[in-house]
Write a protein that holds these residues in place. Structure first.
Motif, PDB file in Angstrom:
ATOM      1  N   VAL A 110     -11.609   1.671   0.508  1.00  0.00           N
ATOM      2  CA  VAL A 110     -11.502   3.102   0.792  1.00  0.00           C
ATOM      3  C   VAL A 110     -12.253   3.900  -0.257  1.00  0.00           C
ATOM      4  O   VAL A 110     -13.068   4.773   0.058  1.00  0.00           O
ATOM      5  CB  VAL A 110     -10.025   3.520   0.816  1.00  0.00           C
ATOM      6  CG1 VAL A 110      -9.922   4.996   1.092  1.00  0.00           C
ATOM      7  CG2 VAL A 110      -9.269   2.726   1.852  1.00  0.00           C
TER       8      VAL A 110
ATOM      9  N   PHE B  61      -4.345   4.273   7.249  1.00  0.00           N
ATOM     10  CA  PHE B  61      -5.768   4.363   6.942  1.00  0.00           C
ATOM     11  C   PHE B  61      -6.613   3.868   8.107  1.00  0.00           C
ATOM     12  O   PHE B  61      -7.515   4.563   8.573  1.00  0.00           O
ATOM     13  CB  PHE B  61      -6.085   3.553   5.694  1.00  0.00           C
ATOM     14  CG  PHE B  61      -7.532   3.604   5.354  1.00  0.00           C
ATOM     15  CD1 PHE B  61      -8.077   4.762   4.827  1.00  0.00           C
ATOM     16  CD2 PHE B  61      -8.358   2.532   5.598  1.00  0.00           C
ATOM     17  CE1 PHE B  61      -9.415   4.833   4.539  1.00  0.00           C
ATOM     18  CE2 PHE B  61      -9.703   2.602   5.305  1.00  0.00           C
ATOM     19  CZ  PHE B  61     -10.235   3.749   4.780  1.00  0.00           C
TER      20      PHE B  61
ATOM     21  N   LEU C 272       0.822  -1.213   0.000  1.00  0.00           N
ATOM     22  CA  LEU C 272       0.000   0.000   0.000  1.00  0.00           C
ATOM     23  C   LEU C 272       0.853   1.258   0.000  1.00  0.00           C
ATOM     24  O   LEU C 272       0.523   2.230  -0.670  1.00  0.00           O
ATOM     25  CB  LEU C 272      -0.923   0.006   1.210  1.00  0.00           C
ATOM     26  CG  LEU C 272      -2.059  -0.992   1.159  1.00  0.00           C
ATOM     27  CD1 LEU C 272      -2.906  -0.877   2.409  1.00  0.00           C
ATOM     28  CD2 LEU C 272      -2.909  -0.739  -0.071  1.00  0.00           C
TER      29      LEU C 272
ATOM     30  N   THR D  88      -2.426   4.244  -3.551  1.00  0.00           N
ATOM     31  CA  THR D  88      -2.909   4.816  -2.309  1.00  0.00           C
ATOM     32  C   THR D  88      -2.952   6.326  -2.398  1.00  0.00           C
ATOM     33  O   THR D  88      -3.868   6.966  -1.888  1.00  0.00           O
ATOM     34  CB  THR D  88      -2.004   4.374  -1.154  1.00  0.00           C
ATOM     35  OG1 THR D  88      -1.863   2.966  -1.226  1.00  0.00           O
ATOM     36  CG2 THR D  88      -2.587   4.785   0.162  1.00  0.00           C
TER      37      THR D  88
ATOM     38  N   GLU E 176      -5.961   7.109  -4.016  1.00  0.00           N
ATOM     39  CA  GLU E 176      -7.084   6.724  -3.168  1.00  0.00           C
ATOM     40  C   GLU E 176      -7.362   7.770  -2.091  1.00  0.00           C
ATOM     41  O   GLU E 176      -8.517   8.148  -1.867  1.00  0.00           O
ATOM     42  CB  GLU E 176      -6.740   5.367  -2.581  1.00  0.00           C
ATOM     43  CG  GLU E 176      -7.389   4.993  -1.307  1.00  0.00           C
ATOM     44  CD  GLU E 176      -6.562   3.883  -0.652  1.00  0.00           C
ATOM     45  OE1 GLU E 176      -5.982   3.069  -1.387  1.00  0.00           O
ATOM     46  OE2 GLU E 176      -6.468   3.880   0.567  1.00  0.00           O
TER      47      GLU E 176
ATOM     48  N   LEU F 174      -8.167  -3.260  -0.052  1.00  0.00           N
ATOM     49  CA  LEU F 174      -8.089  -2.084   0.827  1.00  0.00           C
ATOM     50  C   LEU F 174      -8.348  -0.827   0.019  1.00  0.00           C
ATOM     51  O   LEU F 174      -9.187   0.002   0.367  1.00  0.00           O
ATOM     52  CB  LEU F 174      -6.718  -2.018   1.480  1.00  0.00           C
ATOM     53  CG  LEU F 174      -6.543  -2.982   2.645  1.00  0.00           C
ATOM     54  CD1 LEU F 174      -5.163  -2.867   3.238  1.00  0.00           C
ATOM     55  CD2 LEU F 174      -7.578  -2.686   3.711  1.00  0.00           C
TER      56      LEU F 174
HETATM   57 NA    NA Z   1      -5.380   2.063   1.835  1.00  0.00          NA
END
Ligand code: NA
Ligand code: NA
Lengths: 957, 117, 163, 89, 502, 140
Positions: free
Chosen positions: B78, A824, A737, A745, A748, B74
């Motif tokens: 999110v 997170f 990640l 990420t 994200e 993940l």
């Molecule tokens: Na994440």
């Protein structure tokens, strides 16, 4: 270059009138005229060479990969047409200057006119059929503007639309035809195409190409059955009618047929399609013309008729006939333009074009009478005028043509056509000029100023000159043009007297005589005509277009009526169907992977999940219950993740699920608490079906995947191997990640940040005065509410739980790189802890005590994450290259520092900020809805010895 | 075990789709939430099912499950969280503006029911 | 100064311990971090908790905790018995208002919590003057006994600890 | 012996979980369901811990801790929604 | 390797965050910085385009991890072209938004705009399938924000539909990616292109499912029938400039379809064969028809523009679904054209709607301000959109038709007949809006400032079309080279320096 | 030593299991919601509590590493259980019970859940998080 310049000049010039109009109408007209004159001059400079039989060419590469090049060439045919277009154009410009009234925007008119002129010149000079297409459609567009020039006039609008639809449509068909032609020959250059008659006529694609191209030509030249648009285009100002609808645009179709005559003509297909169409058009239009009281309509149909005549001649496919066609093109251009202008003058003077209201103008407008009559007689084919010459030749050709074995059909029909044209020509003279002077003209007529009659008079003069000495005045032009058309040297012998033996003589005598009789009997015939029902072109056109437009509207609105649920259903079914098609058409060998065996407790978990899922469908109308069930599902999935070796997922899933549920609860407060039962049983069944299909598909797919091994070693092996040595972390997922796929990420967290931003912006929009705001202000809770908002027990407990939870957050953050956790999850944990605090004492209460700028939190998060990524640039390394090292500061134990951790901090901050900003927005809505802010952390304070509401508000802070 | 997981996945998907096809925003949102749960599980299963092989480097570990799908999940979780949040808010806004919470726009607005008057 | 550093010394202590429990390892680094957090977090959460409760009598507090622990175990056995072996119609549940004299929120909360965790009773609500707790008893043949038990066994002790 | 005890415990907590699920599905009102959910969380935590003993790894204990936290928060949230409508005003 | 490749992603992200952090409440500052950033982006894009034209594809290894294990960005002619197109469009639209004060009608317009650009650039530049998903989401969520910018009942309701439908699309994307990973074990596009060719036969069926689902995702983005339903309401209700920006959003679907359909799983792929082509062609034709009918049947100017967008996607996908270099080149040309034309049309529609009580086409309203000028603009963009000469649309259509001469009978007739329908639709709309208006009562519409910037922006887009027409030759030459590089991705794959599989 | 530990742990596990079952069983068996509320709040907490202690002991004895997380979980559950119970009880009172059926407080004032006027308010502050809406003190 000069050829391209001739075509380009009008386009460039089209910009001028708009500017010059400020300098007055004369200046405007002068500039426009001189542009045309200049073009004419340039053309003239090239004329000698052409007359010598040379072909002038200009080649400019434009879009070679398509074969579309700006190639121009000028031969006799091009010279003739370009001359007509520019010459008559010049006269029209002069005429229009005096014709247009003060209120008309002259600048616009001249701009459109020049645009059109450029397009026409372009057509006749193109040496590339694709280029020709460009100009072809341009004429449709510019004529659209010219016909609709009088915006206030509905006929103008409809006429313009009709013309655009018909000619534009024909043009589109022609595009196909031209592309086929080009593909047969292997080049889009006319000069090349004209060399390949055999190739083309041998090809299987000849007939389609021919039909498609003729569609373009016939529509443009108003040939039956596409003739109907032309009369309606007469709503245009008369100069436009004179220019477009007699002299030039309607001749574009003829030009094209003449242009491609060498390669397309000479086959039976050509003869029967072209000649027949022309013949029918000629006769039919001529007949209609006889019964039109509107002078312009009369001329319009006569134009159609003459166009038919020329088409027919080209259709004969003989060099002689083609030559006659060329000759008649010239003659028609002269007398018909003159007539249109005369009508314009009559209209201009008497304010009417209705023959029934005219008559006796002979004495009032002698000059107009003079040249109008000359032109009309020529149209009737009365010797010695030029119309007579070409008509004689036409009849001659017709006489020698057999149609489907019958030798007499052609000549007879041709004579009948001639008869009608005699009749309406004489009627034009008789009913407009002859007869007694009337006293009921809408306005007192008299001859106009020189400016207005100069142009028609000049044309009438040409009519006479060509009429008297055709060989000296016209033959040379006819010869060059005809030679260019037919591709073989042509010598035309035009004379008035062919001897008594010539059938044409008797045919035209008959035509004139019969025509006079018809005129005599006109009243009775008119009555008969009015009595007989006949198809109204416009009605038919509208009958075709309007229903189609209406249908389109219905279809479009029905399909896209905003029924999202149907959209989604269709989408899902499409996906399932196509995916299944893909599967069933491929080879599939079932997987051989060893399966996990089922243990009772996991099975129980499955049972819980399944039951909750079914329950949510059954109870979905009770929205609170729905959310409770969502909670269970989330819990079970999370446990499942934990069981199947995904601790990070377990942590994330459960925290996300809680925050989601809380957001939904916050929104639900303002939404209806129940979902009404409104779907019919059939609808439910249908939805069940769709849902079932989707479920089966996904279940099947995932099972097929789970039971097989990947075809190639998954890239994850690398991640496992390099997580510790390369990424410095033992939690592979987290290393992926923040390192291997840290860029994901990065995107994200930006998604999260944007989400919060959107929610904030939306809240702002809702809280602006408007229906939403009004509803909020007027909002009253739809549920009975308990007395205390902030029970003491929770508040007190929170005072302990919050700090501990924060600690847990920090803990989870710090260990993330090596053990389940990370930025997170930590962000969510801290958010949840704060949510707890807010539930205990209220958001606004907490806000007052501790202000945090959530926007800043998000932005900082993103910036920190980005900065970590950019940092690696300074090491000359790509974005987001992480570094880590182990440090040892005595007396502390050795510890690791990784830039990834900084990145993770960015993640943490963004998540926290995003969740908080969303909550803040929702609490603002609650405040607007009349929610209030408490003074004390909890409502009941035993130490106060009395409940707070005994105090009055002032006393509180 | 695989069969159980697949069937649960199918159930989740079906329930999600069914709710998505309801005519009020709230069930639609819940349906989308369920669908996103299903998606996450699906991605997860793309790494195959393993028991007790967490992707945490450990000298005693006897193998690791495929960590990549977990990372993808993940990210997906999110993102879908953010999307859901926005959708919830938009649905609320639409309800407050329109006075009803119908998803389909092919009908004339009804008079507001429930809380908002 | 020290007061500014430790607005809630007990809380700080609790957090310090919590951290050590969390990291599960007794290292100097962890100690330093624990100390840091034990200082920072109370300062962060301070605004939500201005007044600091003071426990006047630590040993009594410890004793109380042990007592409650024991009672919880006993309570569970009782409840288990009721659930398992008592017929539903024999179960006599009752609402019992318990007027209290405790004033400190922390103390009241503690009492309420204790009541919930111990013999078949749950603290359901509180009067809006904060003087009376509403208690629901699973099986209360003699409500007054229960009320008296609560007051003597727990409230008295808590009063000694907090006020 | 430990293994048998462990299996026994597994079954007990599993059974408990099953009963909770049933109560969620069939209950007179939402509060009952919330109660059931809350109990469910507790049982799940226990199961996770038992699983930790079985696999000799504490890898999921943070999850358990988080379950406890989220379970509490969501229970309070549901209840507060019933009580007041707006859980965070 | 040059860091400039990632600049189109990082720059807007930083500026967006900075706007959020420092100038949240100062519109002027926002405008200045946002515009500056967009201009900078344009310059960078130009430089990248230049580099991509001169050099073979360049790969940027994020985190310095080798492909296919890390995420890579790939700068090739196609990605460079799309980023350039986006940047140019963005400049015009931003000028318009400022000039028309659209950016003042709600919060966070510029921040969202920057993130939108970040998302789009990221989607074009990435060389990783899953990362493509991530950036799809970035650009989507930004577009949600922009779409409901300013709020209002219909906009919000349409927004809910837009989001809901796209969430389904995103889920589909994830299903597809998961399947791809489960079958091939990779996410890197180049690696996928390699592995797709050597896939064991037994995995074909599942891989085909993945391919179909993936292409359907792009079909949703590209509004391909029957997944086009979301578009009309969204575009018609979105703020004018936003709708104009969306003109490039549909093209992202087309881009991805080309990237995967041409480069990763071309019809020559054993596993998939002509599966995609077989499905795409009919859908594309249906799309063109539905779009054209919609243009004729549209009840409002906004919807007319929306259906014109659908029709243009139909044409683009017809070209794509031929999967030949010539057709791909034509598709690229047409994509560039239709992006500019569509955007211009939406801006003009906004100019009109802004000056009228409503933009319904079934009832005329009094003449509006700058009617002549706007009418001219409308005519120009109508010509471009309908594919009439002399603007690039005509060339686009000719190129597509010429490239699909094998299916002449079907494709040509559809393209030509729909063109006629579209022309009819525009003619009716135009005469209602600008001619019939004079018949209606000669009242003044709502007064309006001149909005020089707004007009400049619109002119700019039309100028782009003119340029595309005048320089059609060189442009097409460039497109053909690009198409060839896509049909033979050896260089693209080589640039990824994949490890040799044993 | 190990023997004793094993016995102890096993006992804890068994006890915990039993209590868990009893708690959940009570949830089904008991008559009304308020009764059912008693079951889990106690039984389950002890049940899970003993399981957690067992785990701690297990890791201490057999894995040789002390793991405090279980202790934390236990404490957390014991800390939150009363609050949960309190809220569910209030929710139940609010939803299903009528004030008339409740005993009086005996001191005049109502039970908080039923007290219609029990929120002391101030005008909302004007800041980024909360807009300037000067509501008059409103009674819930
Ligand atoms: Na994440
Ligand atoms: Na990620």
């Amino acid at each position: 270059m000069s050829l391209a310049l001739i075509a380009a000049l009008p386009f460039i010039g089209a910009l001028l009138p708009g500017l010059m109009i400020r300098a007055g109408k004369n200046a405007c007209a002068f500039v426009t005229g001189s542009v045309t004159a200049l073009a004419l001059l340039l053309l003239g400079l090239n004329a000698p060479a052409v007359l010598r039989g040379e072909v002038v060419q200009t080649r400019i590469d434009w879009l070679p990969s398509l074969g579309l090049n700006a190639n121009f060439f000028l031969d006799g045919l091009g010279l003739l047409f370009a001359g007509l277009i520019l010459g008559i154009g010049l006269l029209i410009i002069i005429y229009a200057r005096f014709y247009l009234s003060k209120s008309d925007p002259m600048g616009q008119f001249y701009s459109y006119l020049l645009l059109f002129q450029g397009a026409m010149v372009g057509i006749v000079l193109s040496d590339n059929i694709l280029l020709l297409l460009v100009f072809w459609e341009l004429t449709s567009l510019s004529s659209f503007l010219l016909i609709g020039y009088w915006k206030h006039n509905p006929e103008g609008r409809q006429g313009a639309r009709m013309a655009l639809t018909v000619t534009g449509g024909g043009g589109l068909a022609m595009i196909a035809g031209m592309l086929i032609l080009g593909n047969i020959v292997g080049s889009y250059d006319l000069t090349v195409i004209l060399q390949n008659k055999e190739l083309i006529q041998a090809s299987d694609w000849y007939l389609p190409a021919l039909i498609l191209i003729l569609l373009g030509a016939f529509t443009k030249s108003a040939q039956f059955p596409f003739h109907f648009w032309l009369p309606h285009a007469m709503a245009a100002p008369t100069p436009v009618s004179a220019y477009l609808h007699s002299a030039t645009m309607v001749k574009a179709g003829l030009f094209l047929m003449a242009r491609l005559w060498p390669v397309l003509a000479g086959t039976p297909e050509w003869f029967y399609i072209v000649a027949t169409t022309g013949l029918i058009t000629m006769v039919m239009a001529a007949k209609i013309a006889l019964f039109k009281d509107d002078l312009k309509a009369l001329l319009a149909f006569s134009t159609v008729s003459h166009l038919g005549l020329i088409t027919m001649l080209l259709g004969f496919g003989t060099a002689e006939a083609a030559t006659v066609a060329i000759f008649h093109i010239i003659n028609h251009a002269t007398f018909k333009a003159a007539l249109f202008m005369s009508v314009g003058i009559i209209d201009h003077e008497t304010h009417t074009r209705d023959l029934k209201r005219l008559g006796g103008l002979r004495t009032l407008m002698p000059i107009t009478f003079a040249f109008a009559t000359v032109a009309a007689l020529s149209m009737a084919g009365i010797p010695p005028l030029n119309g007579f010459l070409s008509k004689e030749l036409m009849l001659e050709e017709a006489y020698h043509t057999t149609w489907a074995g019958s030798a007499w059909l052609m000549p007879v029909l041709a004579t009948i056509g001639a008869m009608f044209s005699v009749a309406y020509s004489f009627r034009f003279i008789a009913h407009a000029f002859l007869g007694p002077v009337r006293d009921d003209y809408p306005s007192k007529p008299h001859d106009p100023g020189f400016g207005l009659w100069a142009a028609p008079a000049f044309l009438a003069l040409l009519v006479v000159i060509i009429g008297f000495m055709p060989m000296t005045s016209a033959a040379w032009l006819v010869n060059t043009a005809a030679s260019a058309t037919t591709g073989e040297p042509v010598q035309a012998y035009i004379k008035h007297w062919h001897g008594l033996g010539s059938p044409a003589l008797w045919m035209s005598v008959a035509a004139v005589a019969a025509g006079l009789i018809l005129l005599g009997a006109h009243k009775r015939l008119m009555a008969l005509w009015n009595a007989t029902p006949r198809p109204e072109a416009k009605a038919m056109f509208d009958g075709l277009i309007e229903p189609f437009a209406h249908l389109s509207r219905r279809l479009t609105d029905r399909l896209h009526d905003g029924a999202l649920t149907r959209y989604i259903a269709i989408g899902i079914l499409t996906i399932a169907a196509t995916a299944y098609y893909g599967f069933s058409t491929g080879t599939h060998t079932p997987g051989t992977r060893a399966l996990l065996d089922v243990h009772p407790v996991p099975a129980l978990g499955w049972f819980a999940l399944a039951l909750a899922t079914i329950a949510i469908v059954i109870f979905h109308r009770n929205r609170l219950l729905t959310l409770v069930l969502v909670g269970i599902i989330g819990l079970m999935i999370s446990v499942g993740f934990a069981y199947f070796s995904a601790p990070d997922l377990a942590l994330t899933q459960i925290s996300v699920e809680v925050v989601t549920v809380i957001l939904m609860l916050l929104a639900l407060n303002f939404l209806p608490k129940q979902t009404p039962a409104e779907s019919t049983d059939s609808r439910r069944a249908l939805d069940m079906g769709v849902a079932g299909i989707a479920g089966l598909a996904i279940a099947g797919l995932s099972y097929a995947l789970m039971t097989r091994d990947p075809a190639f070693a998954p890239i994850a092996d690398y991640h496992i191997a390099n997580s510790k040595p390369g990424g410095g972390g033992t939690n592979i997922v987290n290393v992926i990640l923040v390192d291997f796929r840290g860029y994901d990420t990065f995107g994200e967290i930006i998604v999260l940040g944007i989400a919060a931003m959107v929610i904030y912006a939306l809240t702002e929009a809702l809280l602006r005065s408007g229906p939403a705001n009004d509803r909020l202000v007027a909002w009253t809770p739809d549920l009975k509410r308990a007395g205390d908002r902030h029970p003491m027990m929770l508040v007190v407990a929170t005072r302990l739980i919050l700090p501990i939870a924060l600690m847990v957050g920090v803990f989870i953050f710090l260990r993330g790189h090596n053990l389940p956790g990370g930025g997170f999850i930590a962000g969510l944990v801290v958010s949840i802890a704060l949510v707890m605090q807010y539930m205990a004492s209220g958001f606004a209460w907490a806000q007052i005590r501790q202000k945090v700028d959530y926007h800043a939190l998000i932005a900082c998060g993103v910036l920190i994450a980005a900065a970590t990524g950019i940092g690696s640039w300074f090491g000359g390394l790509p974005f987001m290259t992480t570094g880590f090292d182990y440090f040892h500061i005595p007396p502390l134990e050795e510890f690791e520092l990784a830039t990834a951790a900084i990145f993770d901090l960015g993640v943490f901050l963004t998540v926290l900020g995003a969740v908080m900003l969303s909550l803040a927005s929702l609490s603002r809505i609650a405040l607007r809805a009349g929610e209030t802010i408490n003074v004390e952390p909890f409502d009941i304070d035993p130490s106060e010895g009395r409940s707070l509401d005994d105090l009055d508000p002032q006393e509180a802070r | 075990m695989e069969l159980l997981v697949a069937s649960a996945l199918g159930l989740l998907t079906s329930a999600g789709v069914y709710l998505m096809l309801r005519q009020r925003t709230f069930p639609v949102i819940v349906g989308l939430t369920l669908l996103s749960y299903a998606v996450n599980v699906f991605i997860f299963t793309a790494g195959r099912l393993t028991v007790n092989l967490p992707p945490i480097i450990d000298k005693y570990a006897n193998g690791y499950t495929d960590p990549l799908p977990q990372a993808l999940v993940l990210t997906a979780i999110v993102i879908s969280f953010g999307m859901t949040a926005v959708l919830v808010m938009m649905a609320l806004g639409a309800y407050l503006e329109a006075g009803h919470d119908k998803v389909d726009m092919n009908d004339t607005d009804e008079t507001p029911k429930g809380g908002a008057k | 100064m020290l007061k500014r550093l430790f607005p809630h010394p007990l809380l700080s202590l609790l957090l310090f311990v919590t951290w050590m429990l969390l990291v599960n390892q007794f290292k100097l680094g962890s100690l330093v971090l624990a100390l840091f957090l034990a200082i920072v977090i109370p300062i962060l959460t301070g605004p939500y908790w201005e007044d600091r409760p003071r426990i006047r009598n630590i040993p009594a507090f410890a004793a109380y905790c042990l007592l409650v622990m024991w009672d919880i175990v006993v309570a569970n056995i009782q409840v288990a018995r009721i659930i398992l072996f008592m017929r539903n119609e024999d179960i006599k549940s009752a609402w019992i208002p318990v007027p209290i004299s405790l004033k400190t929120p922390e103390a009241v909360t503690m009492l309420a919590g204790t009541i919930t965790m111990t013999p078949g009773t749950v603290t359901a609500d509180m009067s809006s003057c904060g003087r009376v707790l509403l208690i629901h008893s699973l099986h209360a043949p003699d409500p007054d006994a229960i009320r008296a038990d609560i007051l003597t066994r727990y409230e008295a002790r808590l009063k000694r600890i907090f006020e | 012996m430990l293994d048998y005890a462990l299996i026994f415990a597994f079954l007990c907590f599993g059974l408990g979980l099953a009963m909770n699920v049933y109560r969620v599905f069939k209950a007179p009102g939402v509060p009952d369901r919330i109660l059931a959910l809350d109990t469910m969380v507790v049982n799940v935590i226990a199961l996770i811990v038992l699983y930790g003993i079985r696999t000799k790894s504490g890898i999921n204990f943070e999850a358990a801790l988080l379950f406890a936290m989220t379970g509490f928060v969501s229970t309070v949230a549901y209840c507060k929604f019933i009580l007041r409508g707006d859980i965070i005003e | 390797m040059s860091h400039w490749i990632i600049a189109p992603v990082i720059l807007p992200a930083l500026v967006g965050a900075a706007i959020m952090l420092f100038m949240r409440n100062d519109l002027l500052l926002q405008r200045v910085f946002s515009l500056a950033s967009t201009l900078a982006l344009t310059a960078i894009a130009a430089a990248l385009l230049w580099a991509a034209t001169l050099h073979p594809p360049e790969v940027y290894f994020l985190g310095n991890w080798p492909a296919p294990f890390g995420i890579v960005l790939v700068l090739d002619r196609l990605s460079a072209l799309m980023v350039m197109l986006t940047a140019l469009l963005a400049v015009a639209i931003q000028l318009y938004a400022i000039g028309s004060d659209w950016d003042a009608r709600g919060r966070h317009f510029h921040a969202l705009f920057q993130f939108q650009l970040m998302g789009i650039s990221g989607a074009f530049l990435t060389g990783d399938a899953f990362n493509l998903f991530v950036f799809f989401e970035v650009l989507l969520i930004a577009s949600y924000g922009l779409m409901i910018h300013g709020g209002g009942k219909d906009r919000l309701r349409a927004g809910v539909q837009y989001v809901a439908f796209n969430l389904v699309g995103s889920s589909l994307f994830l299903f597809a990616l998961a399947t791809i990973y489960a079958v091939t074990g990779t996410l890197n596009i180049a690696d996928l292109a390699v592995k797709a060719q050597t896939l064991p036969e037994g995995d074909d069926a599942l891989f085909r499912v993945a391919a179909v689902m993936l292409m359907l995702v792009f079909a949703v983005k590209g509004a391909l029938v029957p997944l086009q339903f979301w578009l009309p309401a969204t575009y018609a209700n979105a703020p004018g400039p936003v709708a104009a920006l969306f003109a490039v959003m549909t093209k992202i679907g087309a881009y991805a379809a080309i990237r995967f359909g041409v480069m990763v799983i071309p019809p020559s792929t054993p596993a998939t064969g002509t599966l995609i082509a077989d499905l795409m062609m009919p859908a594309a034709i249906a799309t063109l028809i539905i779009g054209a009918i919609g243009v004729l049947g549209a009840s409002t100017l906004g919807r007319l523009a929306a259906f014109a967008a659908i029709a243009s996607m139909g044409t683009a996908f017809i070209a794509i679904s031929a999967f030949t270099p010539a057709a791909t080149a034509a598709a690229l040309y047409y994509i560039v054209h239709s992006t500019l034309a569509g955007a211009a049309l939406f801006l003009i529609a906004d100019l009109v709607a802004d000056r009228r009580a409503h933009d319904r086409l079934d009832q005329a309203l009094p003449p509006i301000q700058n009617s002549g000028l706007i009418a001219g603009l409308f005519m120009a963009s109508a010509i471009a959109t309908a594919g009439m000469p002399p603007l690039s649309g005509f060339f686009g259509k000719l190129l597509v038709m010429d490239a699909l001469r094998d299916q002449a009978a079907l494709v040509w007739s559809v393209i030509l007949i729909t063109s006629l329908v579209v022309i009819l639709g525009f003619a009716r709309a135009g005469s209602t809006l600008f001619w019939k208006a004079h018949a209606a009562a000669p009242l003044e519409g709502p007064r309006h400032e001149p909005q020089g910037l707004a007009f400049t922006a619109t002119f700019g887009l039309l100028a782009g079309l003119v340029a595309l027409t005048v320089f059609a030759g060189p442009v097409m030459a460039w497109m053909e080279a690009t198409a060839l590089s896509l049909h033979d991705p050896a260089a693209y794959i080589a640039a990824n320096q994949l490890p040799q599989v044993k | 030593m190990e023997q004793i530990a094993e016995i102890l742990i096993s006992a804890l596990l068994v006890i915990g299991g039993i209590f868990a079952v009893v708690g959940s069983y009570g949830l089904l068996k008991l008559r009304d919601t308020m009764q059912r509320l008693h079951a889990p709040t106690k039984a389950s907490t002890v049940g899970v509590g003993s399981a957690l202690i067992a785990s701690m002991a297990y890791f201490l004895v057999f894995e040789g590493k002390i793991s405090w997380h279980e202790l934390m979980i236990t404490l957390f559950l014991f800390l939150t259980a009363p609050i949960t119970a309190n809220f569910i009880a209030k929710a139940q009172m609010h939803r299903a019970l009528r004030e008339e059926d409740m005993p009086k407080t005996g001191v005049g004032s109502d039970w908080a859940t039923f007290d219609p006027e029990l929120t002391m308010v101030q005008p909302s502050p004007t800041d980024d998080a909360a807009p300037a809406v000067a509501e008059a003190p409103r009674r819930a």
